[in-house]
Design a protein around this motif. Structure first.
Motif, PDB file in Angstrom:
ATOM      1  N   SER A  49      28.602  40.767  33.695  1.00 45.59           N
ATOM      2  CA  SER A  49      29.940  40.949  34.505  1.00 45.59           C
ATOM      3  C   SER A  49      30.145  39.363  35.164  1.00 45.59           C
ATOM      4  O   SER A  49      31.037  38.478  34.435  1.00 45.59           O
ATOM      5  CB  SER A  49      30.242  42.205  34.872  1.00 45.59           C
ATOM      6  N   ARG A 103      40.175  44.065  31.716  1.00 42.97           N
ATOM      7  CA  ARG A 103      39.591  45.669  31.319  1.00 42.97           C
ATOM      8  C   ARG A 103      38.910  44.772  33.038  1.00 42.97           C
ATOM      9  O   ARG A 103      38.597  45.847  34.206  1.00 42.97           O
ATOM     10  CB  ARG A 103      38.895  45.878  29.976  1.00 42.97           C
ATOM     11  N   GLN A 104      37.541  44.383  32.517  1.00 46.54           N
ATOM     12  CA  GLN A 104      35.988  44.462  33.565  1.00 46.54           C
ATOM     13  C   GLN A 104      36.410  43.073  34.987  1.00 46.54           C
ATOM     14  O   GLN A 104      36.269  43.587  35.854  1.00 46.54           O
ATOM     15  CB  GLN A 104      35.400  43.462  32.091  1.00 46.54           C
ATOM     16  N   TYR A 108      36.214  45.191  38.117  1.00 47.09           N
ATOM     17  CA  TYR A 108      34.735  44.906  38.783  1.00 47.09           C
ATOM     18  C   TYR A 108      35.462  44.864  40.330  1.00 47.09           C
ATOM     19  O   TYR A 108      35.504  44.882  41.078  1.00 47.09           O
ATOM     20  CB  TYR A 108      34.173  44.028  38.173  1.00 47.09           C
ATOM     21  N   GLU A 313      25.976  46.915  24.628  1.00 46.88           N
ATOM     22  CA  GLU A 313      26.629  45.366  26.077  1.00 46.88           C
ATOM     23  C   GLU A 313      26.684  44.343  25.614  1.00 46.88           C
ATOM     24  O   GLU A 313      27.283  43.320  25.260  1.00 46.88           O
ATOM     25  CB  GLU A 313      26.319  45.801  27.877  1.00 46.88           C
TER      26      GLU A 313
END
Length: 361
Positions: A49, A103-104, A108, A313
């Motif tokens: 990420s 989203r990411q 996070y 992923e």
């Protein structure tokens, strides 16, 4: 040297204190081993990420530069081609915003906020679906347009126009917006706090009812399985046509015995073919892992283990990467685009020097 990991609700557990010969210890050993595997997987996901999020600072600006340069129409491309490329860059930018930023990065690095409201959460998921569909099918539309321009000379004058390009792009947007509306009914609220719905998760019926299962399979086939096949087929037909016509033209122009003379028509087709094959080839390579993952899951029909999760992923990572490669391809294959990009990069610096020079003088 023993390594300790905190047990949930208990004191830390030492690995060396767990004997495999003891029945009770076996259970504790498996529990700790499971936690170790989860921790390693979480760390791997976090490292992944960070790479994605670090790239997200660059990707939007890259696509914005491509949109600005292509919109000016000074890259030596037809207006029809420019419209497709601008639409592809805009769709890729929307994917970056929906997938990486909303989203990411949000999941996070940001605490719970209005983006986690159930209605907003559903809208974010739908935006991600629509932007991905449009990005993929804009590539298909561009590939078909180049196929018509190169292989169908009679249809070229009617189809390869900016009006047709605008109509095709608009139809694709409308159709995929309509196609994704049913997915808004597949989610339910995760929590209700003070009569306010938070988060959104798939309803259990989405995974077992034949209608929803069929819709999900249709969605996966429509993006990216069918585009994958169509792009491969159109590229094969385009390359075959160019090889055949170039051989015929060489024979007609007396080049079959090694004589060389310039052929503007074949040079134009060669440049179109290079741009087409690099764009569609990049799409195929970067989406290949995702397509393999889809077929693998259809065969396995069970939950993934840690290694299969990592493969999944990686497929998602490469899919997101495909949103920034087009600008690099333009810069490598199109000399005029490269010149415009260099001018755009130089412009702030030269403007600053002019301003300083004017102030000093």
């Amino acid at each position: 040297m023993s390594e300790t990991f905190p047990a949930i609700g208990k004191s830390p557990v030492s690995i060396t204190s767990l004997s495999r010969g003891d029945g009770r210890a076996n259970g504790r050993w498996e529990s700790v081993a499971h936690r170790i595997a989860q921790r390693k997987l979480f760390q791997a996901e976090k490292r992944t990420s960070k790479h994605i999020i670090g790239g997200s600072r660059v990707l939007p600006s890259v696509n914005l530069i491509a949109i600005v340069i292509l919109s000016r129409g000074k890259c030596g491309l037809s207006t029809c081609t420019s419209r497709y490329l601008v639409a592809m860059a805009a769709a890729d930018l929307l994917v970056i915003v929906a997938e990486i930023i909303l989203r990411q990065i949000h999941s996070y690095y940001f605490p719970v906020n209005f983006l986690d409201l159930t209605a907003v959460c559903i809208l974010r998921r739908l935006l991600r679906r629509v932007s991905t569909d449009c990005s993929v099918w804009f590539t298909v539309a561009f590939t078909f347009d180049r196929y018509v321009a190169i292989c169908c000379q009679k249809l070229k004058t009617k189809y390869c126009t900016r009006q047709t390009a605008a109509a095709v792009l608009a139809i694709i947007c409308v159709l995929f917006c309509l196609k994704n509306i049913p997915f808004s009914f597949t989610f339910q609220a995760g929590q209700i706090i003070d009569n306010v719905s938070w988060f959104c998760y798939f309803k259990p019926s989405y995974f077992i009812e034949p209608g929803w299962v069929g819709l999900d399979s249709f969605d996966r086939i429509l993006t990216p399985i069918l585009p994958f096949v169509v792009i491969l087929l159109l590229n094969a037909l385009t390359v075959r046509h160019i090889v055949v016509t170039s051989r015929v033209r060489k024979e007609l122009r007396g080049q079959s015995k090694g004589k060389k003379c310039s052929d503007p028509e074949m040079e134009s087709r060669r440049r179109s073919m290079v741009l087409l094959l690099t764009l569609s080839g990049s799409f195929i390579l970067l989406w290949l892992t995702n397509v393999v993952d889809f077929f693998y899951y259809q065969i396995k029909k069970s939950d993934y283990n840690d290694h299969e999760d990592i493969f999944h992923e990686v497929g998602s990572l490469l899919k997101n990467l495909s949103c920034c490669t087009n600008t690099i391809i333009y810069a490598v294959t199109q000399s005029k685009f490269r010149e415009q990009m260099i001018s755009a990069v130089k412009y702030p610096v030269t403007s600053l020097f002019r301003f300083i020079k004017k102030v000093v003088s």
